[in-house]
Design a protein around this motif. Structure first.
Motif, PDB file in Angstrom:
ATOM      1  N   GLN A   1      40.396  25.715  40.089  1.00  0.00           N
ATOM      2  CA  GLN A   1      40.684  25.323  41.713  1.00  0.00           C
ATOM      3  C   GLN A   1      39.462  26.021  42.493  1.00  0.00           C
ATOM      4  O   GLN A   1      38.773  25.105  43.263  1.00  0.00           O
ATOM      5  CB  GLN A   1      41.838  25.904  42.293  1.00  0.00           C
TER       6      GLN A   1
ATOM      7  N   LYS B   1      35.666  31.854  33.118  1.00  0.00           N
ATOM      8  CA  LYS B   1      36.798  31.077  32.380  1.00  0.00           C
ATOM      9  C   LYS B   1      36.720  30.826  30.969  1.00  0.00           C
ATOM     10  O   LYS B   1      37.414  31.013  30.572  1.00  0.00           O
ATOM     11  CB  LYS B   1      36.577  29.990  33.294  1.00  0.00           C
TER      12      LYS B   1
ATOM     13  N   ARG C   1      43.565  28.780  35.531  1.00  0.00           N
ATOM     14  CA  ARG C   1      43.886  27.616  36.711  1.00  0.00           C
ATOM     15  C   ARG C   1      43.208  27.945  38.259  1.00  0.00           C
ATOM     16  O   ARG C   1      42.617  27.008  38.852  1.00  0.00           O
ATOM     17  CB  ARG C   1      45.505  27.515  37.044  1.00  0.00           C
ATOM     18  N   ASN C   2      43.317  29.298  38.762  1.00  0.00           N
ATOM     19  CA  ASN C   2      42.647  29.648  39.624  1.00  0.00           C
ATOM     20  C   ASN C   2      41.370  29.484  39.769  1.00  0.00           C
ATOM     21  O   ASN C   2      40.476  29.028  40.946  1.00  0.00           O
ATOM     22  CB  ASN C   2      43.078  31.115  40.216  1.00  0.00           C
TER      23      ASN C   2
ATOM     24  N   GLU D   1      39.531  31.684  28.425  1.00  0.00           N
ATOM     25  CA  GLU D   1      39.843  30.643  27.581  1.00  0.00           C
ATOM     26  C   GLU D   1      39.841  31.294  25.991  1.00  0.00           C
ATOM     27  O   GLU D   1      40.748  30.932  25.140  1.00  0.00           O
ATOM     28  CB  GLU D   1      39.363  29.549  27.941  1.00  0.00           C
TER      29      GLU D   1
ATOM     30  N   GLU E   1      53.901  37.862  29.298  1.00  0.00           N
ATOM     31  CA  GLU E   1      53.491  38.151  30.681  1.00  0.00           C
ATOM     32  C   GLU E   1      51.627  38.073  30.884  1.00  0.00           C
ATOM     33  O   GLU E   1      51.354  37.669  31.493  1.00  0.00           O
ATOM     34  CB  GLU E   1      53.962  39.732  31.066  1.00  0.00           C
ATOM     35  N   GLN E   2      51.358  38.554  29.749  1.00  0.00           N
ATOM     36  CA  GLN E   2      49.727  38.641  29.794  1.00  0.00           C
ATOM     37  C   GLN E   2      49.132  37.264  29.633  1.00  0.00           C
ATOM     38  O   GLN E   2      48.061  36.772  30.180  1.00  0.00           O
ATOM     39  CB  GLN E   2      49.100  39.521  28.640  1.00  0.00           C
TER      40      GLN E   2
ATOM     41  N   GLU F   1      50.738  34.312  30.451  1.00  0.00           N
ATOM     42  CA  GLU F   1      50.906  33.836  32.014  1.00  0.00           C
ATOM     43  C   GLU F   1      50.058  34.153  32.849  1.00  0.00           C
ATOM     44  O   GLU F   1      49.450  33.503  33.584  1.00  0.00           O
ATOM     45  CB  GLU F   1      52.333  34.075  32.371  1.00  0.00           C
ATOM     46  N   MET F   2      49.468  35.479  32.853  1.00  0.00           N
ATOM     47  CA  MET F   2      48.440  36.040  33.753  1.00  0.00           C
ATOM     48  C   MET F   2      47.019  35.533  33.486  1.00  0.00           C
ATOM     49  O   MET F   2      46.445  34.959  34.341  1.00  0.00           O
ATOM     50  CB  MET F   2      48.328  37.360  33.757  1.00  0.00           C
TER      51      MET F   2
ATOM     52  N   GLU G   1      46.553  32.442  32.086  1.00  0.00           N
ATOM     53  CA  GLU G   1      46.564  31.181  32.250  1.00  0.00           C
ATOM     54  C   GLU G   1      46.482  30.876  33.956  1.00  0.00           C
ATOM     55  O   GLU G   1      46.021  29.997  34.193  1.00  0.00           O
ATOM     56  CB  GLU G   1      47.962  30.500  31.854  1.00  0.00           C
ATOM     57  N   SER G   2      47.210  31.734  34.595  1.00  0.00           N
ATOM     58  CA  SER G   2      47.159  31.536  36.030  1.00  0.00           C
ATOM     59  C   SER G   2      45.678  31.746  36.583  1.00  0.00           C
ATOM     60  O   SER G   2      45.284  31.041  37.576  1.00  0.00           O
ATOM     61  CB  SER G   2      47.955  32.663  36.811  1.00  0.00           C
ATOM     62  N   ALA G   3      44.922  32.903  36.063  1.00  0.00           N
ATOM     63  CA  ALA G   3      43.653  32.994  36.310  1.00  0.00           C
ATOM     64  C   ALA G   3      42.745  31.785  36.112  1.00  0.00           C
ATOM     65  O   ALA G   3      41.796  31.540  36.876  1.00  0.00           O
ATOM     66  CB  ALA G   3      43.067  34.317  35.506  1.00  0.00           C
TER      67      ALA G   3
END
Length: 70
Positions: A28, A45, A24-25, A49, A14-15, A17-18, A20-22
């Motif tokens: 963008q 970022k 990506r955001n 990473e 879960e962490q 995934e969170m 990775e989502s951050a």
């Protein structure tokens, strides 16, 4: 001597995934902000990473896996 933390594998997933989502955001968002803001987002970022890389390279083990409950 390194620290040992105890998390369930599900929490780690879960962490990750969170994070990775951050990331990506942030990628963008960098397309739509001022150059000064891009620098700040890029630094954050890069830190995320590096954290993600550390998690992915960690020696993650599961007592369930070791017990044969895979």
């Amino acid at each position: 001597m390194g620290r040992t933390y105890v998390y369930t594998l599900g929490v780690v997933v879960e962490q990750v995934e969170m994070i990775e989502s951050a990331i990506r955001n942030m990628k963008q968002a960098m397309r739509h902000v001022s150059p000064a803001t891009v620098d700040v987002i890029r630094r954050n970022k890069n830190q995320l990473e590096a954290l993600l890389e550390r998690i992915m390279n960690a020696d993650v083990s599961s007592k369930l896996w070791a017990s044969g409950f895979n």
